[in-house]
Design a protein around this motif. Structure first.
Motif, PDB file in Angstrom:
ATOM      1  N   LEU A 143      -0.885  -0.889  -7.705  1.00  0.00           N
ATOM      2  CA  LEU A 143       0.147  -0.085  -8.365  1.00  0.00           C
ATOM      3  C   LEU A 143       1.545  -0.539  -7.966  1.00  0.00           C
ATOM      4  N   GLU A 144       1.702  -0.999  -6.750  1.00  0.00           N
ATOM      5  CA  GLU A 144       3.012  -1.474  -6.289  1.00  0.00           C
ATOM      6  C   GLU A 144       3.503  -2.686  -7.074  1.00  0.00           C
ATOM      7  N   ARG A 145       2.582  -3.383  -7.726  1.00  0.00           N
ATOM      8  CA  ARG A 145       2.951  -4.556  -8.515  1.00  0.00           C
ATOM      9  C   ARG A 145       3.416  -4.193  -9.921  1.00  0.00           C
ATOM     10  N   ILE A 146       3.300  -2.916 -10.281  1.00  0.00           N
ATOM     11  CA  ILE A 146       3.701  -2.483 -11.618  1.00  0.00           C
ATOM     12  C   ILE A 146       5.172  -2.088 -11.588  1.00  0.00           C
ATOM     13  N   PRO A 147       6.019  -2.774 -12.314  1.00  0.00           N
ATOM     14  CA  PRO A 147       7.454  -2.436 -12.313  1.00  0.00           C
ATOM     15  C   PRO A 147       7.689  -0.987 -12.716  1.00  0.00           C
ATOM     16  N   GLY A 148       8.577  -0.310 -11.991  1.00  0.00           N
ATOM     17  CA  GLY A 148       8.917   1.066 -12.310  1.00  0.00           C
ATOM     18  C   GLY A 148       8.002   2.100 -11.701  1.00  0.00           C
ATOM     19  N   MET A 149       6.933   1.686 -11.024  1.00  0.00           N
ATOM     20  CA  MET A 149       6.033   2.640 -10.386  1.00  0.00           C
ATOM     21  C   MET A 149       6.721   3.185  -9.138  1.00  0.00           C
ATOM     22  N   THR A 150       7.111   4.460  -9.179  1.00  0.00           N
ATOM     23  CA  THR A 150       7.971   5.001  -8.137  1.00  0.00           C
ATOM     24  C   THR A 150       7.224   5.567  -6.935  1.00  0.00           C
ATOM     25  N   ASP A 151       5.973   5.983  -7.092  1.00  0.00           N
ATOM     26  CA  ASP A 151       5.235   6.573  -5.976  1.00  0.00           C
ATOM     27  C   ASP A 151       3.782   6.102  -6.004  1.00  0.00           C
ATOM     28  N   PRO A 152       3.565   4.831  -5.698  1.00  0.00           N
ATOM     29  CA  PRO A 152       2.206   4.284  -5.784  1.00  0.00           C
ATOM     30  C   PRO A 152       1.225   4.943  -4.816  1.00  0.00           C
ATOM     31  N   ASP A 153       1.711   5.433  -3.666  1.00  0.00           N
ATOM     32  CA  ASP A 153       0.815   6.066  -2.704  1.00  0.00           C
ATOM     33  C   ASP A 153       0.200   7.335  -3.281  1.00  0.00           C
ATOM     34  N   PHE A 154       1.051   8.236  -3.797  1.00  0.00           N
ATOM     35  CA  PHE A 154       0.547   9.468  -4.393  1.00  0.00           C
ATOM     36  C   PHE A 154      -0.279   9.174  -5.644  1.00  0.00           C
ATOM     37  N   THR A 155       0.182   8.245  -6.464  1.00  0.00           N
ATOM     38  CA  THR A 155      -0.532   7.922  -7.700  1.00  0.00           C
ATOM     39  C   THR A 155      -1.942   7.422  -7.404  1.00  0.00           C
TER      40      THR A 155
END
Length: 204
Positions: A143-155
Protein backbone atom coordinates in the motif's frame (compact mmCIF):
# COMPACT_ATOMS: atom_id res chain seq x y z
CA UNK A 1 33.86 -29.96 18.70
CA UNK A 2 31.22 -32.46 17.58
CA UNK A 3 27.83 -32.23 19.19
CA UNK A 4 27.38 -34.94 21.86
CA UNK A 5 25.38 -37.87 20.52
CA UNK A 6 22.72 -37.84 23.30
CA UNK A 7 22.02 -34.15 22.71
CA UNK A 8 21.73 -34.69 18.95
CA UNK A 9 19.37 -37.60 19.53
CA UNK A 10 17.26 -35.54 21.93
CA UNK A 11 16.91 -32.73 19.40
CA UNK A 12 15.97 -35.17 16.65
CA UNK A 13 13.37 -36.77 18.93
CA UNK A 14 11.93 -33.35 19.75
CA UNK A 15 11.70 -32.42 16.07
CA UNK A 16 10.08 -35.76 15.25
CA UNK A 17 7.58 -35.39 18.11
CA UNK A 18 6.73 -31.86 17.00
CA UNK A 19 6.05 -33.00 13.44
CA UNK A 20 3.97 -35.95 14.68
CA UNK A 21 1.89 -33.62 16.83
CA UNK A 22 1.32 -31.17 13.96
CA UNK A 23 0.25 -33.96 11.60
CA UNK A 24 -2.05 -35.47 14.21
CA UNK A 25 -3.59 -32.13 15.14
CA UNK A 26 -4.09 -31.35 11.46
CA UNK A 27 -6.03 -34.59 10.97
CA UNK A 28 -8.08 -34.13 14.14
CA UNK A 29 -9.13 -30.59 13.31
CA UNK A 30 -10.01 -31.62 9.76
CA UNK A 31 -12.34 -34.37 11.03
CA UNK A 32 -13.82 -32.64 14.05
CA UNK A 33 -17.28 -31.10 13.91
CA UNK A 34 -16.42 -29.02 16.99
CA UNK A 35 -12.71 -28.16 16.84
CA UNK A 36 -13.06 -25.88 19.87
CA UNK A 37 -13.73 -29.00 21.94
CA UNK A 38 -10.41 -30.64 21.05
CA UNK A 39 -8.08 -30.50 24.03
CA UNK A 40 -4.32 -30.76 24.36
CA UNK A 41 -4.90 -34.11 26.08
CA UNK A 42 -6.89 -35.36 23.06
CA UNK A 43 -4.12 -34.36 20.68
CA UNK A 44 -1.35 -35.79 22.87
CA UNK A 45 -3.14 -39.13 23.14
CA UNK A 46 -3.73 -39.35 19.40
CA UNK A 47 -0.11 -38.38 18.67
CA UNK A 48 1.25 -40.90 21.17
CA UNK A 49 3.15 -38.34 23.25
CA UNK A 50 2.79 -37.00 26.75
CA UNK A 51 0.74 -33.86 27.34
CA UNK A 52 3.84 -32.24 28.79
CA UNK A 53 5.55 -32.67 25.42
CA UNK A 54 2.88 -30.50 23.79
CA UNK A 55 3.20 -27.74 26.35
CA UNK A 56 7.00 -27.73 26.08
CA UNK A 57 6.87 -27.56 22.28
CA UNK A 58 3.98 -25.11 21.78
CA UNK A 59 3.35 -23.39 25.11
CA UNK A 60 -0.43 -23.79 25.07
CA UNK A 61 -3.34 -24.73 22.81
CA UNK A 62 -3.28 -21.38 21.05
CA UNK A 63 0.44 -21.84 20.35
CA UNK A 64 -0.25 -25.24 18.80
CA UNK A 65 -3.02 -23.79 16.65
CA UNK A 66 -0.76 -21.00 15.45
CA UNK A 67 2.04 -23.44 14.58
CA UNK A 68 -0.34 -25.64 12.59
CA UNK A 69 -1.94 -22.66 10.87
CA UNK A 70 1.40 -21.18 9.90
CA UNK A 71 2.62 -24.54 8.55
CA UNK A 72 -0.41 -24.71 6.25
CA UNK A 73 0.03 -21.07 5.25
CA UNK A 74 3.72 -21.36 4.37
CA UNK A 75 3.31 -22.07 0.60
CA UNK A 76 1.12 -18.98 0.19
CA UNK A 77 3.55 -16.88 2.19
CA UNK A 78 6.44 -17.96 -0.04
CA UNK A 79 4.44 -17.15 -3.17
CA UNK A 80 3.52 -13.73 -1.80
CA UNK A 81 7.06 -12.81 -0.77
CA UNK A 82 9.05 -14.11 -3.71
CA UNK A 83 6.78 -15.77 -6.25
CA UNK A 84 5.49 -14.71 -9.67
CA UNK A 85 2.42 -12.52 -10.35
CA UNK A 86 -0.25 -11.99 -9.21
CA UNK A 87 0.99 -12.48 -5.64
CA UNK A 88 4.68 -11.82 -6.15
CA UNK A 89 6.53 -8.52 -5.81
CA UNK A 90 6.68 -7.87 -9.58
CA UNK A 91 2.91 -7.21 -9.63
CA UNK A 92 1.78 -3.55 -9.67
CA UNK A 93 0.51 -2.62 -6.19
CA UNK A 94 -3.03 -1.79 -7.34
CA UNK A 95 -3.31 -5.37 -8.66
CA UNK A 96 -1.29 -7.08 -5.94
CA UNK A 97 -3.43 -5.89 -3.03
CA UNK A 98 -6.64 -7.61 -4.27
CA UNK A 99 -4.63 -10.72 -5.21
CA UNK A 100 -3.11 -10.98 -1.73
CA UNK A 101 -6.48 -10.57 -0.05
CA UNK A 102 -8.03 -13.18 -2.33
CA UNK A 103 -5.27 -15.64 -1.40
CA UNK A 104 -5.91 -15.03 2.31
CA UNK A 105 -9.67 -15.35 1.86
CA UNK A 106 -9.36 -18.62 -0.06
CA UNK A 107 -7.03 -19.96 2.62
CA UNK A 108 -9.59 -19.09 5.31
CA UNK A 109 -12.34 -20.74 3.28
CA UNK A 110 -10.26 -23.89 2.80
CA UNK A 111 -9.22 -24.04 6.47
CA UNK A 112 -12.40 -22.86 8.17
CA UNK A 113 -12.36 -25.00 11.28
CA UNK A 114 -8.73 -24.35 12.06
CA UNK A 115 -9.05 -20.63 11.35
CA UNK A 116 -12.11 -20.33 13.59
CA UNK A 117 -10.45 -22.32 16.37
CA UNK A 118 -7.38 -20.09 16.23
CA UNK A 119 -9.16 -16.76 16.00
CA UNK A 120 -11.59 -17.68 18.79
CA UNK A 121 -8.84 -18.95 21.10
CA UNK A 122 -8.82 -15.71 23.10
CA UNK A 123 -5.90 -13.68 24.45
CA UNK A 124 -5.69 -11.76 21.17
CA UNK A 125 -4.92 -15.00 19.33
CA UNK A 126 -5.21 -13.63 15.82
CA UNK A 127 -3.39 -10.37 16.39
CA UNK A 128 -0.54 -11.93 18.34
CA UNK A 129 0.05 -14.54 15.66
CA UNK A 130 3.21 -14.26 13.60
CA UNK A 131 1.28 -14.79 10.36
CA UNK A 132 -0.99 -11.79 11.05
CA UNK A 133 1.95 -9.48 11.64
CA UNK A 134 3.61 -10.79 8.50
CA UNK A 135 0.53 -10.28 6.30
CA UNK A 136 -0.13 -6.88 7.78
CA UNK A 137 3.46 -5.83 7.16
CA UNK A 138 3.36 -7.14 3.60
CA UNK A 139 0.08 -5.39 2.77
CA UNK A 140 1.28 -2.17 4.36
CA UNK A 141 4.47 -2.24 2.30
CA UNK A 142 2.46 -2.75 -0.91
CA UNK A 143 0.00 0.00 0.00
CA UNK A 144 2.90 2.37 0.67
CA UNK A 145 3.80 2.09 -3.01
CA UNK A 146 0.42 3.50 -4.07
CA UNK A 147 0.65 7.27 -4.61
CA UNK A 148 -1.70 9.24 -2.37
CA UNK A 149 -2.21 6.42 0.14
CA UNK A 150 -2.19 8.43 3.36
CA UNK A 151 -2.53 5.73 6.06
CA UNK A 152 -1.26 2.39 4.76
CA UNK A 153 -0.92 0.94 8.28
CA UNK A 154 -4.59 1.39 9.18
CA UNK A 155 -5.72 0.47 5.66
CA UNK A 156 -3.84 -2.83 5.88
CA UNK A 157 -5.61 -3.63 9.18
CA UNK A 158 -8.99 -2.66 7.72
CA UNK A 159 -8.52 -4.83 4.63
CA UNK A 160 -7.41 -7.81 6.71
CA UNK A 161 -10.49 -7.38 8.92
CA UNK A 162 -12.59 -8.34 5.89
CA UNK A 163 -10.93 -11.77 5.95
CA UNK A 164 -11.55 -12.59 9.63
CA UNK A 165 -12.61 -16.22 9.97
CA UNK A 166 -15.82 -15.44 11.86
CA UNK A 167 -16.90 -12.92 9.22
CA UNK A 168 -15.96 -15.29 6.39
CA UNK A 169 -18.01 -18.04 8.04
CA UNK A 170 -20.96 -15.70 8.52
CA UNK A 171 -20.97 -14.50 4.92
CA UNK A 172 -19.95 -17.62 3.02
CA UNK A 173 -21.57 -20.37 5.05
CA UNK A 174 -21.09 -23.72 3.35
CA UNK A 175 -22.21 -22.87 -0.16
CA UNK A 176 -19.81 -22.83 -3.10
CA UNK A 177 -21.86 -20.09 -4.78
CA UNK A 178 -21.45 -17.93 -1.70
CA UNK A 179 -17.71 -18.57 -1.77
CA UNK A 180 -17.37 -17.15 -5.27
CA UNK A 181 -19.69 -14.27 -4.46
CA UNK A 182 -17.61 -13.41 -1.39
CA UNK A 183 -14.39 -13.51 -3.41
CA UNK A 184 -15.91 -11.16 -5.97
CA UNK A 185 -17.17 -8.81 -3.26
CA UNK A 186 -13.78 -8.66 -1.56
CA UNK A 187 -12.02 -8.06 -4.88
CA UNK A 188 -14.43 -5.23 -5.65
CA UNK A 189 -13.94 -3.68 -2.20
CA UNK A 190 -10.15 -3.91 -2.35
CA UNK A 191 -10.20 -2.54 -5.87
CA UNK A 192 -12.17 0.49 -4.74
CA UNK A 193 -9.75 1.12 -1.88
CA UNK A 194 -6.69 1.17 -4.10
CA UNK A 195 -8.48 2.95 -6.96
CA UNK A 196 -9.37 5.83 -4.65
CA UNK A 197 -5.67 6.68 -4.65
CA UNK A 198 -4.78 6.81 -8.35
CA UNK A 199 -1.31 7.57 -9.50
CA UNK A 200 -0.90 11.30 -10.21
CA UNK A 201 -0.96 12.29 -13.84
CA UNK A 202 1.52 14.66 -15.42
CA UNK A 203 0.55 18.27 -15.82
CA UNK A 204 0.53 20.02 -19.17
Amino acid sequence: MAEPEPERRTRKDAARNRQAVLETADALFARSESPEDLTMADIATAAGVGKGTLFRAFGDRAGLLRALYEARLEPIREAAESGPPPLGPATPPQERVPALLDAILCFKLDNRRLALALEESGSGGLYQAEHYERWHGLLRSVLERIPGMTDPDFTAHALLAATRADLVERLAGGEDAQRERLRAQLASYAGRVVASHPAPTGQD
